[in-house]
Design an enzyme around this catalytic site. Structure first.
Site, short mmCIF file in Angstrom:
data_model
loop_
_atom_site.label_atom_id
_atom_site.label_comp_id
_atom_site.label_asym_id
_atom_site.label_seq_id
_atom_site.Cartn_x
_atom_site.Cartn_y
_atom_site.Cartn_z
N ASP A 225 10.12 2.79 13.04
CA ASP A 225 10.79 1.65 13.66
C ASP A 225 12.18 1.36 13.09
OD1 ASP A 225 9.61 0.87 11.27
OD2 ASP A 225 8.79 -1.00 12.03
N ASP B 203 1.52 4.93 1.75
CA ASP B 203 1.18 5.82 2.87
C ASP B 203 1.77 7.19 2.61
OD1 ASP B 203 -0.06 3.75 4.27
OD2 ASP B 203 1.87 3.03 5.00
N ASP C 7 0.85 -1.19 0.00
CA ASP C 7 0.00 0.00 0.00
C ASP C 7 0.88 1.24 0.00
OD1 ASP C 7 1.00 -0.05 2.62
OD2 ASP C 7 -0.81 -1.02 3.36
P1 ATP Z 1 4.15 -3.52 4.90
O1 ATP Z 1 2.94 -2.64 4.74
O2 ATP Z 1 4.78 -3.94 3.64
O3 ATP Z 1 3.95 -4.63 5.85
P2 ATP Z 1 5.25 -1.16 6.09
O4 ATP Z 1 6.67 -0.78 6.40
O5 ATP Z 1 4.51 -0.27 5.14
O6 ATP Z 1 5.30 -2.63 5.59
P3 ATP Z 1 3.15 -0.60 7.93
O7 ATP Z 1 2.71 -1.44 9.09
O8 ATP Z 1 2.23 -0.39 6.79
O9 ATP Z 1 4.50 -1.26 7.45
O10 ATP Z 1 3.62 0.79 8.53
C1 ATP Z 1 3.92 1.92 7.73
C2 ATP Z 1 5.13 2.65 8.31
O11 ATP Z 1 4.83 3.13 9.62
C3 ATP Z 1 6.38 1.80 8.48
O12 ATP Z 1 7.14 1.74 7.31
C4 ATP Z 1 7.10 2.50 9.61
O13 ATP Z 1 7.79 3.63 9.11
C5 ATP Z 1 5.95 3.02 10.48
N1 ATP Z 1 5.61 2.08 11.56
C6 ATP Z 1 4.71 1.07 11.52
N2 ATP Z 1 4.63 0.44 12.69
C7 ATP Z 1 5.49 1.04 13.52
C8 ATP Z 1 5.87 0.86 14.90
N3 ATP Z 1 5.32 -0.11 15.63
N4 ATP Z 1 6.79 1.69 15.41
C9 ATP Z 1 7.32 2.68 14.67
N5 ATP Z 1 7.02 2.90 13.40
C10 ATP Z 1 6.12 2.11 12.81
MG MG Z 2 2.45 -0.42 4.57
#
Ligand code: ATP
Ligand code: MG
Length: 445
Positions: A150, A73, A71
């Site tokens: 993170d 963001d 997705d």
């Molecule tokens: P994917 O969607 O492919 O699983 P993602 O990195 O996009 O991976 P998301 O859970 O969609 O993960 O989160 C979006 C963003 O928000 C992450 O890339 C990170 O920068 C931040 N993020 C998400 N969860 C946390 C957390 N628990 N602590 C700190 N930052 C976070």
């Molecule tokens: Mg994501």
């Protein structure tokens, strides 16, 4: 793609605003055409209204690695209300973290205001005694926002209008070195939000990256902090862990880091006690799930949880049978117990626990195939899952007297062949059955 990035890690050659690395269009491999056009449109509208706006997080990371982002963001300095005012089809969601869902196409796009969790600067950030952040919805600058993310590789910002890539935490260097690194002090960051422990394992497995030593070291010791995470959030995380297409690799790391013991303690205990099929069961169930996801087949949390909890259900159930309970009621009692042990850790919604119970109870019904039972079982809406479950059990080494094969043939057979198959079962059974004792007592049945 990463090779192209590599040359920019020589810090002397970087275009730098003094605080962070900025790569111009010709210096990075991102192409605005690869970004979902709705996300680009949202960035354009925000910037036109004098806000800062970037595509951020996992999608930037994945595009740099030539993977398909899940997705897109967006992060901005506009407040949730300001975002909402700009987009007609948008709504503010969440209490603790207010984000805005902007609807352009079918999928809503998450737009988040830059946040800060700097406890020193910000007394409104609240922490529990364990270090867990209980409130961190304070707005901040883009620097604060990058630093509260993170992993370094998840803190990359892409400006789709100017075609510039912004790196605040050396994420590009870690991408090139294939490293998972927590931003800031790992122990502090894990205690602020223990879900980050799971995220480290998830991204290391998904990307095949190594976890940097400093980020790895506290994991095992801090694994028990997962107890502070709410059960509904833990359930959501388990789905991301096991239903993201890399479930097997994720499980292996979780087990190695001793995080799995916090997720499904009953199963972990059996594995550690050397249960004959428990580990096979997880590995096989996750291998099958990964394959199904890769071939775009449906997977359901009910099937995965049914598999992960089956060794415990079987164990408890056989104890009840030994105590004299009939098999069906022993299974029901075991299912109740095992599910109620798991719910406080990962809150499996009721619609899934209902399906799990049905899959389990059909493991007994599918053995009974006489008369028109086989036909009736096939008409049960849960048949397909229960049949797949039998195949899975056989794959893991359970011996079921060819039950899986029988059902595979039965489904493909014609009406006549089906009757034959059932009759053969009957004659086989009557040959093996001990003759009933004759008694002289009157038959009062
Ligand atoms: P994917 O969607 O492919 O699983 P993602 O990195 O996009 O991976 P998301 O859970 O969609 O993960 O989160 C979006 C963003 O928000 C992450 O890339 C990170 O920068 C931040 N993020 C998400 N969860 C946390 C957390 N628990 N602590 C700190 N930052 C976070
Ligand atoms: Mg994501």
């Amino acid at each position: 793609m990463l090779k192209r990035l590599g040359k920019f890690f020589d810090r002397s050659s970087q275009t730098n605003d003094g605080q962070h690395l900025v790569l111009k269009a010709h210096e990075h491999s991102l192409n605005p055409k690869k970004i979902c056009r709705h996300a680009c449109e949202i960035v354009r509208i925000l910037q036109k209204n004098n806000f800062e706006a970037y595509v951020v997080g996992g999608c930037v990371r994945d595009l740099l690695l030539d993977l398909n982002p899940k997705d897109f963001d967006i992060a901005t300095n506009a407040t949730p209300q300001q975002i909402k005012n700009l987009f007609r089809r948008s709504r503010i969601i969440g209490r603790r973290f207010q984000i805005v869902h902007v609807q352009f196409g079918r999928e809503p796009i998450e737009v988040t205001t830059f946040r800060s969790n700097n406890t020193e600067k910000n007394e409104k950030v609240q922490q529990a005694a364990s270090g867990l952040l209980t409130r961190d919805n304070m707005f901040g600058s883009i620097h604060d926002d990058a630093n509260r993310r993170d992993l370094t590789i998840n803190a990359l910002y892409y400006d789709t209008e100017k075609n510039t890539l912004h790196d605040f935490c050396d994420g590009l260097e870690d991408l090139a070195k294939r490293k998972i690194r927590i931003i800031g002090n790992p122990s502090t960051r894990y205690s602020e939000d223990p879900v980050r422990l799971l995220r480290v394992a998830r991204f290391a497995a998904k990307l095949g990256f190594t976890v940097e030593a400093k980020s790895l070291k506290p994991i095992e010791k801090m694994s028990t902090n997962l107890k502070h995470v709410s059960a509904p959030r833990m359930f959501d995380e388990t789905l991301k862990l096991f239903m993201g297409g890399y479930g097997l690799a994720v499980f292996q790391l979780l087990f190695e880091y001793r995080l799995f013991a916090q997720l499904i303690p009953q199963l972990n205990r059996l594995i550690e006690q050397g249960h004959p099929t428990a580990k096979n069961m997880v590995e096989q169930a996750l291998t099958n799930t990964d394959l199904r996801i890769r071939s775009n087949k449906r997977v359901t949390p009910a099937f995965i949880y049914a598999a992960l909890l089956w060794p415990s259900v079987q164990k408890v159930s056989s104890e009840y049978v030994k105590q004299g309970h009939p098999p069906a009621s022993a299974l029901t009692k075991a299912a109740n117990e095992v599910i109620s042990n798991q719910i406080p850790i990962t809150a499996i919604p009721r619609r899934f626990t209902i399906a799990m119970r049905e899959i389990w109870s059909m493991q007994l019904t599918l053995v009974k195939r006489g008369g028109n039972r086989a036909q009736r079982s096939m008409e049960n809406p849960r048949f397909r899952a229960a049949y797949d479950f039998i195949l899975l059990r056989e794959q893991t080494g359970e011996s079921l007297n060819g039950l899986g094969d029988w059902w595979t043939k039965y489904q493909d057979a014609s009406e006549d062949e089906r009757q034959n198959m059932v009759q053969k079962l009957n004659s086989h059974r009557s040959r093996n059955r001990r003759p009933r004792k004759r008694t002289n007592e009157p038959n009062n049945a």
